[in-house]
Design a protein around this motif. Structure first.
Motif, PDB file in Angstrom:
ATOM      1  N   THR A  69     -38.474 -52.261 -29.282  1.00 17.11           N
ATOM      2  CA  THR A  69     -37.031 -52.419 -29.188  1.00 17.11           C
ATOM      3  C   THR A  69     -36.365 -52.110 -30.522  1.00 17.11           C
ATOM      4  N   ASN A  70     -35.055 -52.028 -30.489  1.00 18.14           N
ATOM      5  CA  ASN A  70     -34.230 -51.961 -31.688  1.00 18.14           C
ATOM      6  C   ASN A  70     -34.201 -53.357 -32.316  1.00 18.14           C
ATOM      7  N   ALA A 127     -32.969 -43.601 -29.193  1.00 16.75           N
ATOM      8  CA  ALA A 127     -33.205 -44.724 -30.102  1.00 16.75           C
ATOM      9  C   ALA A 127     -32.320 -44.629 -31.337  1.00 16.75           C
ATOM     10  N   TRP A 128     -32.081 -43.406 -31.807  1.00 15.05           N
ATOM     11  CA  TRP A 128     -31.183 -43.190 -32.957  1.00 15.05           C
ATOM     12  C   TRP A 128     -29.721 -43.375 -32.560  1.00 15.05           C
ATOM     13  N   ALA A 129     -29.350 -42.926 -31.369  1.00 19.16           N
ATOM     14  CA  ALA A 129     -27.941 -42.876 -30.973  1.00 19.16           C
ATOM     15  C   ALA A 129     -27.378 -44.232 -30.562  1.00 19.16           C
ATOM     16  N   SER A 130     -28.238 -45.140 -30.100  1.00 22.80           N
ATOM     17  CA  SER A 130     -27.744 -46.389 -29.522  1.00 22.80           C
ATOM     18  C   SER A 130     -27.726 -47.535 -30.530  1.00 22.80           C
ATOM     19  N   VAL A 146     -25.453 -39.097 -28.870  1.00 21.88           N
ATOM     20  CA  VAL A 146     -26.724 -38.480 -28.471  1.00 21.88           C
ATOM     21  C   VAL A 146     -26.713 -36.997 -28.833  1.00 21.88           C
ATOM     22  N   GLN A 147     -25.613 -36.310 -28.535  1.00 24.22           N
ATOM     23  CA  GLN A 147     -25.526 -34.889 -28.837  1.00 24.22           C
ATOM     24  C   GLN A 147     -25.594 -34.643 -30.338  1.00 24.22           C
ATOM     25  N   ALA A 148     -24.945 -35.512 -31.125  1.00 20.71           N
ATOM     26  CA  ALA A 148     -24.949 -35.347 -32.576  1.00 20.71           C
ATOM     27  C   ALA A 148     -26.357 -35.492 -33.147  1.00 20.71           C
ATOM     28  N   THR A 157     -38.736 -32.997 -33.372  1.00 21.76           N
ATOM     29  CA  THR A 157     -38.951 -34.419 -33.093  1.00 21.76           C
ATOM     30  C   THR A 157     -38.350 -35.258 -34.210  1.00 21.76           C
ATOM     31  N   PRO A 158     -37.408 -36.143 -33.903  1.00 24.19           N
ATOM     32  CA  PRO A 158     -36.858 -36.991 -34.965  1.00 24.19           C
ATOM     33  C   PRO A 158     -37.870 -38.042 -35.399  1.00 24.19           C
ATOM     34  N   PRO A 159     -37.808 -38.497 -36.646  1.00 21.64           N
ATOM     35  CA  PRO A 159     -38.707 -39.554 -37.083  1.00 21.64           C
ATOM     36  C   PRO A 159     -38.331 -40.883 -36.427  1.00 21.64           C
ATOM     37  N   ARG A 160     -39.227 -41.821 -36.485  1.00 21.10           N
ATOM     38  CA  ARG A 160     -38.914 -43.143 -35.933  1.00 21.10           C
ATOM     39  C   ARG A 160     -37.811 -43.806 -36.756  1.00 21.10           C
ATOM     40  N   PRO A 161     -36.782 -44.339 -36.096  1.00 18.99           N
ATOM     41  CA  PRO A 161     -35.745 -45.042 -36.841  1.00 18.99           C
ATOM     42  C   PRO A 161     -36.310 -46.278 -37.553  1.00 18.99           C
ATOM     43  N   PRO A 162     -35.852 -46.584 -38.743  1.00 24.19           N
ATOM     44  CA  PRO A 162     -36.370 -47.760 -39.456  1.00 24.19           C
ATOM     45  C   PRO A 162     -36.022 -49.068 -38.765  1.00 24.19           C
ATOM     46  N   PHE A 163     -35.041 -49.024 -37.836  1.00 24.25           N
ATOM     47  CA  PHE A 163     -34.613 -50.231 -37.125  1.00 24.25           C
ATOM     48  C   PHE A 163     -35.253 -50.362 -35.741  1.00 24.25           C
TER      49      PHE A 163
END
Length: 206
Positions: A69-70, A127-130, A146-148, A157-163
């Motif tokens: 989860t976030n 996961a990044w957008a929300s 999401v588009q941004a 592939t984006p990296p895993r968000p730190p959060f």
């Protein structure tokens, strides 16, 4: 055979709740039409009120039961403040359920990285957008974010968000429940005083 008329032979066999859970989960995977790994996760908020939601079990072993989860979501913040949780698996097709309670720890960075890398790219971007659990002015704003993010990584592939990470519920108790006629259900409980302690078992009245 009607599950309510199943013979008890072998259903609750053994003194290891993890082995029993494995058998019940595999039976659910063979019979449940949707998300046999779906589970309710209950936490407590800063007012002392219980808070529950459905998530998906993504991994489990002798150490515990893992979901992702976030960390800035309601459940993430609640687990950081009070790292205890209860889980509930309910398998309608089998007329069985399992309740689990225990302490919670964050999984390792490597575990979070590995699971994040296995997700569909759309889920990675999401996961990044929300800003999970926080107010959203409109659906259009979410879609624009999401588009941004999608544009920022240009199809990569984006990296895993730190959060964003996983949590492991380390069980201190299990209750296995099986529906029976006339509300005379079967209930078997396994408990231990600590994570390194031995399990004790007992049956409960329905």
């Amino acid at each position: 055979m009607d599950p309510a008329e199943e013979v008890d032979e072998g259903l609750f066999e053994g003194d290891d709740p993890l082995g029993l859970f494995d058998r019940w989960l595999r039976a659910a995977e063979a019979s449940e039409p949707n998300d046999p790994n779906g589970m309710a996760v209950a936490t407590v908020d800063d007012r002392g009120l219980p808070d529950v939601r459905m998530v998906l079990l993504k991994d489990w072993d002798a150490r515990g039961f893992v979901f992702y989860t976030n960390v800035q979501s309601d459940k993430g913040r609640q687990l950081e403040a009070d790292p205890k949780a209860a889980l509930l698996f309910h398998w309608k097709s089998l007329r069985r359920q399992v309740r689990i309670r225990g302490t919670v720890e964050a999984v390792t960075e490597a575990e979070s990285d590995a699971y994040y890398a296995s997700r569909p790219r759309g889920s990675q971007v999401g996961a990044w957008a929300s800003d999970q659990s926080r107010p959203l002015p409109s659906r259009a704003e979410l879609e624009a974010r999401v588009q941004a993010v999608d544009d920022e990584y240009g199809g990569e592939t984006p990296p895993r968000p730190p959060f964003w990470r996983g949590y492991r519920v380390q069980p201190l108790s299990f209750e296995f429940w099986r529906d029976r006629r006339s509300r005379l259900h079967d209930r078997m409980v396994f408990r231990r005083e600590g994570l390194s302690a031995s399990w004790t078992t007992l049956r409960l009245y329905p």
